[in-house]
Design a protein around this motif. Sequence first.
Motif, mmCIF file in Angstrom:
data_model
loop_
_atom_site.group_PDB
_atom_site.id
_atom_site.type_symbol
_atom_site.label_atom_id
_atom_site.label_comp_id
_atom_site.label_asym_id
_atom_site.label_seq_id
_atom_site.Cartn_x
_atom_site.Cartn_y
_atom_site.Cartn_z
ATOM 1 N N GLY A 240 0.860 -1.181 0.070
ATOM 2 C CA GLY A 240 -0.353 0.068 -0.281
ATOM 3 C C GLY A 240 0.810 1.326 -0.183
ATOM 4 N N SER A 241 1.917 1.246 0.889
ATOM 5 C CA SER A 241 2.623 2.636 0.814
ATOM 6 C C SER A 241 3.407 2.800 -0.284
ATOM 7 C CB SER A 241 3.559 2.505 2.093
ATOM 8 O OG SER A 241 2.883 2.650 3.262
ATOM 9 N N ALA A 242 4.169 1.645 -0.830
ATOM 10 C CA ALA A 242 4.701 1.634 -2.185
ATOM 11 C C ALA A 242 3.848 2.222 -3.332
ATOM 12 C CB ALA A 242 5.462 0.344 -2.490
ATOM 13 N N ARG B 1 9.140 12.813 -4.447
ATOM 14 C CA ARG B 1 10.072 11.955 -4.367
ATOM 15 C C ARG B 1 9.923 10.578 -5.091
ATOM 16 N NH1 ARG B 1 8.836 10.741 1.164
ATOM 17 N NH2 ARG B 1 8.713 8.675 0.980
ATOM 18 N N GLY B 2 8.847 10.201 -5.453
ATOM 19 C CA GLY B 2 8.656 8.929 -6.242
ATOM 20 C C GLY B 2 8.749 9.133 -7.920
ATOM 21 N N ALA B 3 9.100 10.187 -8.241
ATOM 22 C CA ALA B 3 9.068 10.573 -9.651
ATOM 23 C C ALA B 3 10.168 9.668 -10.386
ATOM 24 C CB ALA B 3 9.318 12.058 -9.775
ATOM 25 N N GLY B 4 9.657 9.076 -11.440
ATOM 26 C CA GLY B 4 10.641 8.105 -11.865
ATOM 27 C C GLY B 4 11.236 6.857 -11.476
ATOM 28 N N MET B 5 10.711 6.548 -10.167
ATOM 29 C CA MET B 5 11.189 5.266 -9.399
ATOM 30 C C MET B 5 10.703 4.024 -10.123
ATOM 31 S SD MET B 5 10.597 6.069 -5.344
ATOM 32 C CE MET B 5 11.890 6.989 -4.519
ATOM 33 N N LEU B 6 11.612 2.991 -10.000
ATOM 34 C CA LEU B 6 11.258 1.728 -10.200
ATOM 35 C C LEU B 6 10.610 1.280 -9.234
ATOM 36 C CD1 LEU B 6 14.404 0.641 -11.975
ATOM 37 C CD2 LEU B 6 12.278 1.489 -13.008
ATOM 38 N N THR B 7 9.667 0.177 -9.134
ATOM 39 C CA THR B 7 8.996 -0.524 -8.101
ATOM 40 C C THR B 7 9.859 -0.735 -6.883
ATOM 41 O OG1 THR B 7 7.356 -1.419 -9.678
ATOM 42 C CG2 THR B 7 7.714 -2.447 -7.469
#
Length: 436
Positions: free
Chosen positions: A236-238, A250-256
């Motif tokens: 859920g948090s991811a 902060r999560g821009a362009g992040m892989l899983t």
Amino acid sequence: MHGQDFADDPHSVYDALRAFGPAAPVELAPGVDATLVIDYQAARTVLQNTMDFSRDPRRWKALNEGRIALDSPVLPMMAYRPNCLFTDGAVHLRLRKAVTDSLDRLNIARIRRDVEPIAAFLIDQFSERGRADLLNDYAKLLPLLLFNRLFGCPAGIGDRLTSSMSAIFDGKDVIKANEELTACLMELIALKRREPGDDVTSWLIQHPAGLNDEELKDQLVMLMGAGVEPERNLIGSALLLLLSSSSSGRGAGMLTEEALDDVLWHNPPIANYATHYPVHDVDLGGVHVDADTPLVISFAAANNDPALKDTPQSHTKGAHLAWGAGPHACPAKSPATVIAVTAIEAILNALPDLALDVPAEQLQWRPGPFHRALATLPVRFTPTPGTRVAAFHTPLQATRTTTAEPPRATTTPIPRQENKPSRKGFWSTFLDIFRV
């Protein structure tokens, strides 16, 4: 630590507690006092020091003296069970060996093969609506159903296991739910002694450690407790991080995998736990802690210790304490990561325009001293037909092989089970779809 204010902004509380030193006095629930370790190095010291700190809650002085109410909401998470979480020394080594050896038999290909059809089944239940609550419609149910699969549960036992574990995690009639959980696990153990299968329950039974039925039951409870609630919160948090990211977020362009690591560093799904009991009065960096009193490790506070900012640990992926450390470190780190990655990628691939249905700052967090857990995760997306399960419609026996080959797709869509007037649980419905 049990109020909504703490749930809404736990890091402000941790920052305020740092004025006490590496550890601080807290109230876990009404009438339940503890010392919370918030310093990274102090946390590692406690986790790795088996001589001065015990995991056995039978040492808990306040509980032994009757000063802790037997219906306290934290007692199910803190009271003694004869499992490898709450034992020390030779007993711990024996029980943990049985658990780790059994988990080691779950290869990565098998875990993915088990997660993917469950994910498809759950997505099919809501994909035509165009809206869903990814916490309660997906992240909560997926690990529950997966553990039914890994434990080798038949339909009836699996439905009861799912409902009782859900009730315990949600705090609904916990005493009755715990009794039902015990009853269905004992039935499962009796069944697997008669008819062993290719599952964790059978492997635990067959292990040379020779666990008796009570020990088997408590290892299964520990595995579900350590795997279901944390997995739900991690997924859920991811997903929240990935869906709420923007060009500057902060999560821009992040892989899983990067999103999961970010969550484990900053908002670990089990934020405060690993309760230890000092075997004698100790001085923890200038903070006095009485013998036989709860000493709770704050993984969240320790990971975000300001002293870490200029140290090598802060730049090392695996240096966080979300999986614990020392002899009681989580034995299921690799399976848990694979489950989360597979679940997240499955829903992002199935619903590529998935988006939050409310601003991230309006989301509610569930109160509680131990977890960091969203209450809901409402999303919207373009409605799509609920026919994904068709690609996985192979006999259950075929999924028990050790090959990593994906199941063949069928040409006939499997009808959505929710359209049938049935009172069956999710696990029975899932088994109906994958039965020959």
